[in-house]
Design a protein around this motif. Structure first.
Motif, PDB file in Angstrom:
ATOM      1  N   VAL A   1     -26.601  34.382 -20.766  1.00 29.59           N
ATOM      2  CA  VAL A   1     -25.753  33.975 -21.900  1.00 29.59           C
ATOM      3  C   VAL A   1     -24.276  33.940 -21.486  1.00 29.59           C
ATOM      4  O   VAL A   1     -23.544  33.009 -21.840  1.00 29.59           O
ATOM      5  N   SER A   2     -23.825  34.945 -20.734  1.00 23.34           N
ATOM      6  CA  SER A   2     -22.420  34.969 -20.293  1.00 23.34           C
ATOM      7  C   SER A   2     -22.093  33.757 -19.427  1.00 23.34           C
ATOM      8  O   SER A   2     -21.064  33.098 -19.602  1.00 23.34           O
ATOM      9  N   ARG A   3     -22.983  33.449 -18.465  1.00 21.35           N
ATOM     10  CA  ARG A   3     -22.739  32.277 -17.619  1.00 21.35           C
ATOM     11  C   ARG A   3     -22.818  31.005 -18.446  1.00 21.35           C
ATOM     12  O   ARG A   3     -22.097  30.034 -18.202  1.00 21.35           O
ATOM     13  N   GLY A   4     -23.723  30.985 -19.435  1.00 21.99           N
ATOM     14  CA  GLY A   4     -23.837  29.813 -20.297  1.00 21.99           C
ATOM     15  C   GLY A   4     -22.565  29.533 -21.061  1.00 21.99           C
ATOM     16  O   GLY A   4     -22.165  28.375 -21.234  1.00 21.99           O
ATOM     17  N   ARG A   5     -21.910  30.571 -21.528  1.00 16.38           N
ATOM     18  CA  ARG A   5     -20.641  30.375 -22.256  1.00 16.38           C
ATOM     19  C   ARG A   5     -19.560  29.832 -21.322  1.00 16.38           C
ATOM     20  O   ARG A   5     -18.712  29.032 -21.716  1.00 16.38           O
ATOM     21  N   GLU A   6     -19.572  30.272 -20.062  1.00 19.46           N
ATOM     22  CA  GLU A   6     -18.536  29.863 -19.117  1.00 19.46           C
ATOM     23  C   GLU A   6     -18.724  28.432 -18.619  1.00 19.46           C
ATOM     24  O   GLU A   6     -17.754  27.781 -18.222  1.00 19.46           O
TER      25      GLU A   6
ATOM     26  N   ASP B   1     -14.667  30.271 -22.134  1.00 18.07           N
ATOM     27  CA  ASP B   1     -15.687  29.272 -22.459  1.00 18.07           C
ATOM     28  C   ASP B   1     -15.343  27.932 -21.804  1.00 18.07           C
ATOM     29  O   ASP B   1     -14.174  27.552 -21.707  1.00 18.07           O
ATOM     30  N   ASN B   2     -16.394  27.231 -21.381  1.00 18.28           N
ATOM     31  CA  ASN B   2     -16.227  25.861 -20.863  1.00 18.28           C
ATOM     32  C   ASN B   2     -15.263  25.772 -19.676  1.00 18.28           C
ATOM     33  O   ASN B   2     -14.461  24.851 -19.575  1.00 18.28           O
ATOM     34  N   SER B   3     -15.348  26.748 -18.760  1.00 15.91           N
ATOM     35  CA  SER B   3     -14.450  26.765 -17.598  1.00 15.91           C
ATOM     36  C   SER B   3     -15.083  26.179 -16.348  1.00 15.91           C
ATOM     37  O   SER B   3     -14.392  25.617 -15.506  1.00 15.91           O
TER      38      SER B   3
END
Length: 514
Positions: free
Chosen positions: A65-70, A13-15
């Motif tokens: 959603v996956s890209r949003g978390r990253e 997350d947040n990378s």
């Protein structure tokens, strides 16, 4: 390199400040049906199309959603997606487009170049979406979209080439400003330098992960960087760390992220202040470049005085460079731990067979005498490494007033030399006096000799391969290499009373400057 399915979360997350994807999202994450009468989606029947489009819908949601978390808050996702337009046109790489591509496959089946089963199995598992489908996650009250605060900024469909919008977003200040406004949440970063196929360090890395999760909780994200030179077999490395069929794999949780870095380990491989922990196992003895040709052998101890001087001087420069590069990559308070092939106070060097590297080099010389390899090939088969370092060599960067060492605040924490006998997984040394003997049966001897071969092959293969003439075919090269390792296995079989040993010096360094 990140070896993960892009539809799942690939980084903590947040990378990320910026994520891009070009011509990839049309591929489906799994095959949910077989197109019975063609190859491409538009050749599928109504039920097959329905299934594939539904999977495409789920995949796009998951991707967003996956890209949003990253992404960090304020970060951007830009995707260039193969799609259709308002006239239902789709990509066409030639006359009649995918219809013609599928027709050619069908013709090959009719001409019995491929079987009917092969034709049915030749499916292009992809879905070309339209604009409405790309908007769907933002119109369906998808929980992940709302929770992450994802906003659809723009959506443009085009048929011909358009200027790349990615650089515009960076240069117009939106990305840079968002990075300043929203400091990154840092996971723990670990790197393994000179990893090869990953087997040498995987147990250690698993222990580190277990320790971190025990103390900080299972949800603590950890990024593991695997570094080696660009010609390393990263496919093999990926298989080792993700092999679900054996116990030898990286501890798998959704919060562990593997990244492969194909750079020379003697240069800086990651940005300043990235790493909490850097490790390197049996890699620093390799020299960064070949400074001479050993004329009368293969290994350093077979070199003459001048050749040894050149190789040792290069080894000194390489160790300095390695320490400084890792120092730049470490965060303040971070540690570098290296396990280095070395000699001890008795001037012993590692030995995996009876007579050690002398025997390994002798077998190359014998193959030259028997004209299996040419004299030029023999001279080119140099093991380009310096494994004769002692404790004073590892201390040298800290005793020579190296400017970078003071600038980075690098401190030599500890150093320990040790000799370790290699644990044999096939022969019970404890019950056989620590070695096999004349009474050992043929099966045990064969298992022992295979084990020796498998221990030498990964690190000596390239010295042999790189020495062979470029005029040889790949089959000829492999045949020569197989002959060498058959000789090695025969020698190990005949000397199975030898117990292999390794010599290492463990060096621990800490970065103290802020």
């Amino acid at each position: 390199m990140v070896s993960r399915d892009m539809y799942g979360q690939c980084l903590p997350d947040n990378s990320l400040d910026l994520t891009i994807s070009s011509a990839a999202t049309h591929y489906l994450s799994k095959q949910i049906c077989q197109i019975k009468n063609g190859v491409f989606l538009h050749e599928a029947d109504n039920e097959e199309q329905k299934l594939m489009k539904e999977q495409g819908k789920l995949d796009w949601r998951t991707c967003v959603v996956s890209r949003g978390r990253e992404l960090i808050p304020g970060g951007f996702l830009i995707t260039m997606n193969s799609s259709t337009n308002e006239r239902d046109e789709r990509l066409s790489l030639g006359h009649n487009g995918t219809i013609q591509l599928g027709r050619i496959v069908s013709e090959m089946a009719s001409e019995q170049i491929i079987t009917q089963e092969e034709y049915l199995a030749t499916n292009y598992n992809a879905h070309y979406r339209n604009a409405d489908e790309f908007m769907e996650p933002f119109c369906s009250a998808l929980p992940g979209v709302d929770e992450l605060g994802l906003g659809l900024v723009s959506l443009t469909t085009f048929k011909n080439y358009v200027p790349n919008p990615t650089i515009g977003i960076v240069s117009k200040g939106g990305l840079i400003q968002s990075r300043l406004d929203n400091p990154r949440v840092q996971p723990i970063h670990i790197a393994d330098f000179g990893t090869a196929d990953g087997r040498a360090s995987i147990s250690l890395i698993n222990d580190i992960i277990e320790f971190i999760h025990f103390n900080l909780g299972k949800e603590q994200p950890i990024v593991v960087y695997y570094n080696d030179q660009p010609q390393n077999d990263f496919n093999l490395l990926s298989n080792v760390i993700q092999d679900n069929t054996t116990a030898l794999k990286l501890t798998g949780t959704e919060h562990i992220y593997q990244v492969m870095v194909s750079r020379d380990m003697y240069g800086q491989c990651l940005p300043d202040n990235t790493l909490d922990l850097a490790i390197s196992s049996a890699a620093t003895h390799y020299l960064s470049k070949q400074v001479c040709q050993i004329k009368n052998g293969v290994f350093l101890h077979e070199a003459d005085e001048e050749e040894q001087k050149l190789m040792k001087e290069q080894g000194k420069l390489d160790w300095r460079t390695c320490v400084v590069s890792r120092g730049r990559e470490l965060k303040p308070g971070g540690f570098l731990v290296t396990m280095n092939s070395s000699t001890n106070e008795h001037d012993e060097i590692f030995s995996v067979v009876e007579n050690g590297t002398l025997q390994l080099g002798r077998m190359v010389s014998e193959m030259a005498s028997e004209q299996i390899i040419s004299q030029d090939e023999y001279l080119a088969m140099n093991f380009n490494s310096h494994y004769h370092r002692k404790e004073e060599d590892f201390k040298e960067p800290f005793c020579c007033a190296l400017p970078e060492e003071n600038e980075l605040g690098l401190e030599l924490v500890s150093m320990k030399a040790f000799k370790r006998y290699a644990p044999n997984p096939t022969i019970d040394f404890a019950n056989k006096g620590g070695m096999c003997s004349k009474d050992t049966n043929t099966t045990d001897k064969m298992e022992y000799s295979r084990w020796i071969r498998s221990m030498v092959y990964p690190w000596f293969y390239h010295a042999l391969y790189n020495g062979l003439s470029t005029t040889r075919t790949e089959e000829e090269k492999q045949s020569v290499i197989d002959q060498y390792f058959s000789r090695l296995q025969k020698h190990a079989f005949e000397h199975c009373d030898f117990k292999p040993f390794l010599l290492f010096t463990q060096v621990v360094i800490k970065k103290t400057n802020t």
